[in-house]
Scaffold this motif. Structure first.
Motif, mmCIF file in Angstrom:
data_model
loop_
_atom_site.group_PDB
_atom_site.id
_atom_site.type_symbol
_atom_site.label_atom_id
_atom_site.label_comp_id
_atom_site.label_asym_id
_atom_site.label_seq_id
_atom_site.Cartn_x
_atom_site.Cartn_y
_atom_site.Cartn_z
ATOM 1 N N ARG A 295 28.494 -35.702 8.957
ATOM 2 C CA ARG A 295 27.974 -35.243 7.676
ATOM 3 C C ARG A 295 28.279 -36.204 6.540
ATOM 4 O O ARG A 295 27.577 -36.285 5.575
ATOM 5 N N ASP A 296 29.403 -36.947 6.676
ATOM 6 C CA ASP A 296 29.735 -37.886 5.591
ATOM 7 C C ASP A 296 30.261 -39.188 6.179
ATOM 8 O O ASP A 296 30.391 -39.327 7.398
ATOM 9 N N ASP A 297 30.556 -40.146 5.306
ATOM 10 C CA ASP A 297 30.941 -41.484 5.761
ATOM 11 C C ASP A 297 32.233 -41.483 6.574
ATOM 12 O O ASP A 297 32.372 -42.246 7.529
ATOM 13 N N ASP A 298 33.188 -40.613 6.181
ATOM 14 C CA ASP A 298 34.440 -40.562 6.942
ATOM 15 C C ASP A 298 34.167 -40.124 8.374
ATOM 16 O O ASP A 298 34.632 -40.735 9.333
ATOM 17 N N GLU A 299 33.399 -39.041 8.488
ATOM 18 C CA GLU A 299 33.072 -38.553 9.820
ATOM 19 C C GLU A 299 32.297 -39.602 10.604
ATOM 20 O O GLU A 299 32.512 -39.803 11.800
ATOM 21 N N ARG A 300 31.399 -40.265 9.895
ATOM 22 C CA ARG A 300 30.581 -41.295 10.542
ATOM 23 C C ARG A 300 31.470 -42.365 11.185
ATOM 24 O O ARG A 300 31.291 -42.730 12.346
ATOM 25 N N ALA A 301 32.447 -42.843 10.411
ATOM 26 C CA ALA A 301 33.321 -43.919 10.893
ATOM 27 C C ALA A 301 34.076 -43.456 12.137
ATOM 28 O O ALA A 301 34.170 -44.175 13.136
ATOM 29 N N GLU A 302 34.578 -42.230 12.047
ATOM 30 C CA GLU A 302 35.373 -41.652 13.131
ATOM 31 C C GLU A 302 34.512 -41.517 14.409
ATOM 32 O O GLU A 302 34.903 -41.956 15.493
ATOM 33 N N VAL A 303 33.332 -40.911 14.215
ATOM 34 C CA VAL A 303 32.441 -40.657 15.351
ATOM 35 C C VAL A 303 31.946 -41.965 15.961
ATOM 36 O O VAL A 303 31.955 -42.153 17.180
ATOM 37 N N MET A 304 31.552 -42.912 15.096
ATOM 38 C CA MET A 304 31.012 -44.169 15.610
ATOM 39 C C MET A 304 32.066 -44.976 16.356
ATOM 40 O O MET A 304 31.742 -45.734 17.275
ATOM 41 N N GLY A 305 33.324 -44.812 15.975
ATOM 42 C CA GLY A 305 34.409 -45.472 16.705
ATOM 43 C C GLY A 305 34.405 -45.007 18.163
ATOM 44 O O GLY A 305 34.436 -45.826 19.092
ATOM 45 N N VAL A 306 34.338 -43.689 18.339
ATOM 46 C CA VAL A 306 34.326 -43.134 19.697
ATOM 47 C C VAL A 306 33.056 -43.557 20.438
ATOM 48 O O VAL A 306 33.091 -43.949 21.609
ATOM 49 N N VAL A 307 31.911 -43.498 19.737
ATOM 50 C CA VAL A 307 30.626 -43.816 20.364
ATOM 51 C C VAL A 307 30.590 -45.271 20.847
ATOM 52 O O VAL A 307 30.133 -45.556 21.965
ATOM 53 N N SER A 308 31.091 -46.189 20.034
ATOM 54 C CA SER A 308 31.100 -47.604 20.437
ATOM 55 C C SER A 308 31.949 -47.800 21.682
ATOM 56 O O SER A 308 31.574 -48.554 22.586
ATOM 57 N N GLY A 309 33.087 -47.105 21.713
ATOM 58 C CA GLY A 309 33.958 -47.194 22.880
ATOM 59 C C GLY A 309 33.242 -46.691 24.133
ATOM 60 O O GLY A 309 33.271 -47.345 25.187
ATOM 61 N N LEU A 310 32.559 -45.548 23.996
ATOM 62 C CA LEU A 310 31.821 -44.982 25.130
ATOM 63 C C LEU A 310 30.759 -45.953 25.620
ATOM 64 O O LEU A 310 30.595 -46.186 26.812
ATOM 65 N N LYS A 311 30.026 -46.512 24.672
ATOM 66 C CA LYS A 311 28.933 -47.409 25.043
ATOM 67 C C LYS A 311 29.475 -48.587 25.851
ATOM 68 O O LYS A 311 28.902 -49.000 26.852
ATOM 69 N N GLU A 312 30.605 -49.110 25.398
ATOM 70 C CA GLU A 312 31.223 -50.238 26.073
ATOM 71 C C GLU A 312 31.643 -49.833 27.490
ATOM 72 O O GLU A 312 31.405 -50.561 28.451
ATOM 73 N N GLU A 313 32.217 -48.645 27.611
ATOM 74 C CA GLU A 313 32.685 -48.215 28.934
ATOM 75 C C GLU A 313 31.525 -47.918 29.892
ATOM 76 O O GLU A 313 31.689 -47.951 31.097
ATOM 77 N N LEU A 314 30.355 -47.631 29.322
ATOM 78 C CA LEU A 314 29.194 -47.307 30.162
ATOM 79 C C LEU A 314 28.270 -48.512 30.318
ATOM 80 O O LEU A 314 27.072 -48.366 30.534
ATOM 81 N N ARG A 315 28.820 -49.721 30.229
ATOM 82 C CA ARG A 315 27.943 -50.890 30.132
ATOM 83 C C ARG A 315 27.127 -51.191 31.389
ATOM 84 O O ARG A 315 26.151 -51.911 31.330
ATOM 85 N N THR A 316 27.504 -50.616 32.529
ATOM 86 C CA THR A 316 26.672 -50.827 33.725
ATOM 87 C C THR A 316 25.483 -49.860 33.755
ATOM 88 O O THR A 316 24.651 -49.919 34.653
#
Lengths: 476, 476
Positions: A295-316
């Protein structure tokens, strides 16, 4: 995106057209009967291509490229061939600003021009077998075009092989039919029936044609791949000969086999539902979409941190992150459902707090298909879940086909059966009986399946003695 | 195989035709001006495709497919475009057994039909940029066909992008030119000069065209890839507009860029020698050929045991084992040299005894290129040697180009220079001076290279003030 999609029950044909266009698989081209394959549809086709090409190479085939234009007189050398194809030809009459002395056909298929080249290349039994495939566009004039299913220009692969003996050619025809069936079932989760075409449905110029037939979501059949035993017909017409080990000159035995962009239509119609496409994970351009929620920039930063990590772990895995600012999560969910992405991962602020993500299966709508998975378990759960979806799509398609398959024993039952699906019935083998069913119900013999009940029966049309069952159905 | 090959010095053009046909890269098709790309040539093209496609995807592009047929009136909407392409068009006038109301052009390039679709798809600045590439066949009527270099039908990729601003489009044009140059040098070991085309040589309809130019083995130039800044020309002709962030309607800025099967001709002519092809290891369909040598069955068993082990250990490399019974080792050596396989491994009974193999580099003929390597060291030596060959081919091509490059300061020197290679010379920018050189020597301005000496000079033709140097050369 996610405009109102007509339901399948309301109008199956309109549903198909809408889903193909709204999901951006394809669009109509400015030339009647032609289509544009859009990036999302083309990525799907690229995956089909890669899966088939791998199998062709593993079975000893190589790729080559033959010309688009075929001299008109080539088409005429094989009598059945020209009769079958001339009504569908596009003809080039002018080139380089001048009228041509001999008009050129735009290839509708390449047996003739490839036969001409094989005659030049093949001299001895040592040159055999020749096992060549080509990926190409072909043109067959189409009066009632449908995206992917029937278009004036389409993309396909056409295998063309030449052999020293009839038996070897026959083995090749069956081998490639098996490759097609295994591909359709394993990669596309599309169950198929293997069988022989009746004389009236076989390829123009073939001795025998074999097919894989699939049932679409409305009970109709789609011929999804064919493999032709050309005997020595084209070898005679184009003088494809070789010297055998004893120094005798003999004609080759040739085959051809093809799968086209039509197959994309099968994937759409076998698996799709009222929300849109459902793509089998093995062929899906995007296997997993991650939708971050904030909903806001703080949440965005927090959520995107997790999302980037997931994307990296799912790279295959083929993963996309949908972090567009201008759309709501709900809009995105609908859009990715329409586009048939097999698995969606939602990550919101509460998920971050609970160190989890929500996984939603495209093939199981609503709550039932959703599960919360601990973040640490996601990299293991995703491939497992994709396998399950692949399996489940296949099982569901088999069950649907079984439910829509009848074994009628009377004309009345047959006519009812083909109105909703496939009908296996005894057939005496005569073109008259085949024609009568077609006239009355518009259903055709899709194939004489390899899998037969055994024994003998009475022809469902004339009551005469019948040695084989045929699969009757209305077809695309 | 290994028929007498004309030497390059004797007749370069005949050498080229012979090597392309004898090495089975391509053959003439039964339709004038068209070719058949044979499996060996197609495998080379597949490697070119894969190397380019990887780069396109890494720079954010996606593939799609647009139709083969283009309504004739589309061609006419951009004045320069129709003027440039109409003399080369193939025209379909009949389809499905009837004369068409409007004839169709077989695409010579797809700016027009893609422009039409982009106008439909692009609404808002949020839809931009559109970064699409297509792999396709195109047709340009050819009066003086040469295999790969000039054929009526050829294969290529054509990238077509649309952008919100002129600057972004310009960056795209340069980015793709850089991709082409890096591909040519890294993968094909073909050194290129990047530059701008003169007005008379630019793409019909472009604002500016950029090119990579390579020197062939006879000193002539081959345009090996082009990238066009189309400005708003096609956007205006096809009404490709978007609403910007302020709600204003604007025309897009578009680009197009392409590399074709012509590039295979460059690979042949840059590296080949009087024995045949020399393929750069990164693109070679077969990187290593193992030729076992034996006299009797005992030796055969022994040798083949070692050869199978080697093949297994080299499985990350594209290796072929030539164990044909009917040919002598000498015949095989010649044949694989003709086909340009970068590295040959010979294993005979004596090598087995000595636990070694003989490695022979294709780029270094005779004894000098041969070395005996202990069997245990072969898996390490092969990739290292392939890298060395790749490097050495590039260095050799650069050295050849430098040796054939002159910096003339008079017309007389220029005329002499273009008879054997490239000439960098000051040019005033006028079409007259450019035309005079062409008339006198048949050399054209290949490009105005990005790399300039700086300063100013006098035009090599008229003596007038010149701000840039141009590269003059005879070209394919």
């Amino acid at each position: 995106m996610a405009k109102d999609l007509t339901s399948r029950a309301e109008d199956y044909s309109r549903w198909y057209n809408e889903v193909v266009q709204q999901a951006e698989l394809a669009d109509y081209a400015p030339v009647r009967g032609c289509m544009v394959i859009r990036p999302y549809g083309f990525a799907l086709w690229e995956n089909v291509k890669a899966a088939l090409d791998r199998r062709f190479k593993a079975t000893g085939h190589v790729n080559a490229y033959f010309p688009l234009f075929i001299p008109m007189d080539f088409m005429e050398r094989e009598a059945e061939h020209v009769e079958g194809f001339s009504p569908e030809l596009a003809v080039v009459t002018h080139g380089g600003g001048k009228e041509l002395e001999e008009p050129l056909a735009v290839r509708p298929t390449s047996e003739t021009v490839i036969g001409h080249m094989y005659a030049k290349w093949i001299q001895s039994y040592r040159d055999l077998p020749v096992l060549i495939n080509q990926w190409a566009n072909v043109v067959r004039w189409e009066m009632r075009p449908r995206l992917f299913l029937r278009t004036t220009e389409f993309l396909w692969q056409e295998g063309h092989t030449a052999h020293a003996t009839r038996e070897e050619a026959e083995r090749e025809v069956m081998r490639m039919l098996d490759v097609y069936a295994e591909f359709a079932e394993t990669e596309a989760a599309v169950p198929v029936i293997k069988g022989r075409k009746s004389a009236s449905e076989k390829f123009a110029g073939a001795g025998a044609s074999y097919t894989i037939e699939a049932m679409m979501g409305d009970g109709r059949a789609l011929q999804s791949g064919t493999s032709h035993d050309l005997g020595q017909n084209f070898a005679r017409a184009f003088d494809i000969t070789f010297q055998d080990a004893d120094g005798e000159l003999q004609h080759c035995w040739t085959t051809s086999w093809g799968i086209s962009t039509r197959f994309v239509g099968a994937v759409v119609m076998v698996h799709g539902d009222d929300q849109g496409l459902i793509l089998p994970p093995k062929l899906a351009p995007t296997q997993v979409v991650i939708v971050p929620i904030w909903r806001d920039d703080d949440e965005r930063a927090e959520v995107m941190g997790v999302v980037s990590g997931l994307k990296e772990e799912l790279r295959t895995i083929r993963v996309e992150v949908d972090d567009r600012e201008q759309h709501t999560p709900g809009f995105k969910f609908n859009e990715w459902e329409l586009r048939g992405v097999p698995l969606r991962i939602e990550v919101g602020p509460r998920d971050v707090k609970n160190r989890q993500a929500v996984l939603a299966r495209r093939d199981v709508p609503g709550r039932e298909g959703k599960s919360a998975v601990a973040l640490a378990d996601v990299p293991g759960a995703v491939p497992r879940m994709l396998d399950e979806i692949q399996e489940s799509l296949y099982r569901r398609a088999v069950a649907f086909r079984e439910e829509r398959t009848a074994r009628p024993t009377s004309r009345e039952e047959l006519d009812k059966a083909v109105a909703r699906g496939f009908a296996w019935a005894w057939w005496c083998g005569s073109a008259e009986c085949e024609g009568r069913v077609k006239e009355d119900t518009s259903a055709t013999i899709r194939c004489i399946p390899f899998e037969q009940p055994g024994g003998e029966g009475e022809c469902i049309v004339c009551g005469g003695p019948a040695e084989e069952q045929a699969v009757f159905a209305r077809a695309y």
